[in-house]
Design a protein around this motif. Structure first.
Motif, PDB file in Angstrom:
ATOM      1  N   VAL A  28       0.838  -1.204   0.000  1.00 36.10           N
ATOM      2  CA  VAL A  28       0.000   0.000   0.000  1.00 36.10           C
ATOM      3  C   VAL A  28       0.874   1.256   0.000  1.00 36.10           C
ATOM      4  O   VAL A  28       0.625   2.197  -0.765  1.00 36.10           O
ATOM      5  CB  VAL A  28      -0.958  -0.024   1.207  1.00 36.10           C
ATOM      6  N   LEU A  29       1.897   1.302   0.848  1.00 34.42           N
ATOM      7  CA  LEU A  29       2.741   2.493   0.942  1.00 34.42           C
ATOM      8  C   LEU A  29       3.500   2.758  -0.361  1.00 34.42           C
ATOM      9  O   LEU A  29       3.633   3.910  -0.787  1.00 34.42           O
ATOM     10  CB  LEU A  29       3.712   2.370   2.117  1.00 34.42           C
TER      11      LEU A  29
ATOM     12  N   LEU B 255       1.017   4.144  -2.899  1.00 35.64           N
ATOM     13  CA  LEU B 255       0.765   5.557  -2.621  1.00 35.64           C
ATOM     14  C   LEU B 255       1.958   6.420  -3.045  1.00 35.64           C
ATOM     15  O   LEU B 255       1.779   7.501  -3.616  1.00 35.64           O
ATOM     16  CB  LEU B 255       0.466   5.766  -1.140  1.00 35.64           C
TER      17      LEU B 255
ATOM     18  N   VAL C 294       1.892   6.767  -6.876  1.00 41.71           N
ATOM     19  CA  VAL C 294       0.860   7.699  -7.350  1.00 41.71           C
ATOM     20  C   VAL C 294       1.249   9.140  -7.008  1.00 41.71           C
ATOM     21  O   VAL C 294       1.155  10.036  -7.853  1.00 41.71           O
ATOM     22  CB  VAL C 294      -0.519   7.329  -6.750  1.00 41.71           C
ATOM     23  N   TYR C 295       1.702   9.379  -5.779  1.00 41.09           N
ATOM     24  CA  TYR C 295       2.085  10.745  -5.404  1.00 41.09           C
ATOM     25  C   TYR C 295       3.290  11.219  -6.222  1.00 41.09           C
ATOM     26  O   TYR C 295       3.368  12.378  -6.595  1.00 41.09           O
ATOM     27  CB  TYR C 295       2.379  10.849  -3.910  1.00 41.09           C
TER      28      TYR C 295
END
Length: 178
Positions: free
Chosen positions: A157-158, A161, A164-165
Motif C-alpha cells: 500500500v505504501l 501511494l 501515485v504521489y
C-alpha cells in the motif's frame, strides 16, 4: 618564419600594439576568472542552476527520505518482522544490504533537497517513482503468493501511494513551455 615568444616566455603575455591584443586580454581575464573562483561569495545554487524546486516535488522528496529512513530501521532493527511475517523469510545479510541501499537512496534524496534545483529534483523523483512501482509490484506478487504473510500488505500500500504521489508531483512540476 617561426612564431617567437614574448620576452617573458609566456604565450599570454602582451604582444605589443597588435590588433588582437584587446581580444587576447579579454580572453585571458575570462579564463583566469573561471579558473579561480571567488572564495568569499556563496552562489545561490537554486538560481545559478535553473529554477527552484516546486513545492509538491520537495514534499515528495521529503516523503522519500522518510520512507528510506523507516525502511532502514525495519531492515536493521526489526529484521525478525521480515523473517517471521513475510513470504521471503529472513536473511540478516540480505536485509542489512537492503538497509545500506536505503541509506544511499536517503542521501540522494537529502542532497536533492539541499541543492534545491528543479531539474535535479525531477530526475531523482523519476527514479524514486519507478522504485516505488517496482517495490510495490514485488510486494504484490509476494502477497498474492502467500496472502497470510502480513508483512507484505503495508509496503504494498505504501509503495503504491508513493508511486501515485510521485506521478502527481512530477506532473505538477513540469517545466513551463518556452
Amino acid at each position: 618564419m617561426s612564431p617567437t615568444l614574448p620576452a617573458s616566455g609566456s604565450l599570454l603575455a602582451p604582444i605589443g600594439d597588435s590588433p588582437v591584443q584587446p581580444v587576447a586580454n579579454r580572453w585571458r581575464k575570462r579564463v583566469v576568472a573561471n579558473m579561480i573562483p571567488d572564495m568569499n561569495s556563496q552562489p545561490d545554487t537554486r538560481r545559478a542552476h535553473g529554477r527552484p524546486t516546486p513545492h509538491r516535488l520537495r514534499v515528495f522528496l521529503w516523503v522519500c527520505l522518510g520512507s528510506f529512513v523507516a525502511a532502514f530501521v525495519v531492515q536493521t532493527v526489526f529484521q525478525w518482522l521480515g523473517a517471521q511475517r513475510s513470504h521471503w523469510g529472513g536473511n540478516p545479510g540480505w536485509q542489512r544490504e537492503i538497509a545500506f541501499w536505503n541509506v544511499a537512496a536517503g542521501l540522494i534524496a537529502a542532497r536533492a533537497l539541499q541543492l534545491g534545483q528543479a531539474e535535479l529534483a525531477r530526475a531523482v523523483a523519476q527514479g524514486f517513482t519507478v522504485l516505488f512501482l517496482l517495490l510495490g509490484t514485488n510486494h504484490l506478487f509476494a502477497a498474492w503468493a502467500a496472502p497470510a504473510a502480513q508483512f507484505h500488505w503495508p509496503p504494498l500500500v505504501l509503495n503504491a501511494l508513493g508511486f501515485v504521489y510521485g506521478l502527481l508531483a512530477l506532473h505538477a512540476s513540469k517545466a513551463p513551455a518556452t
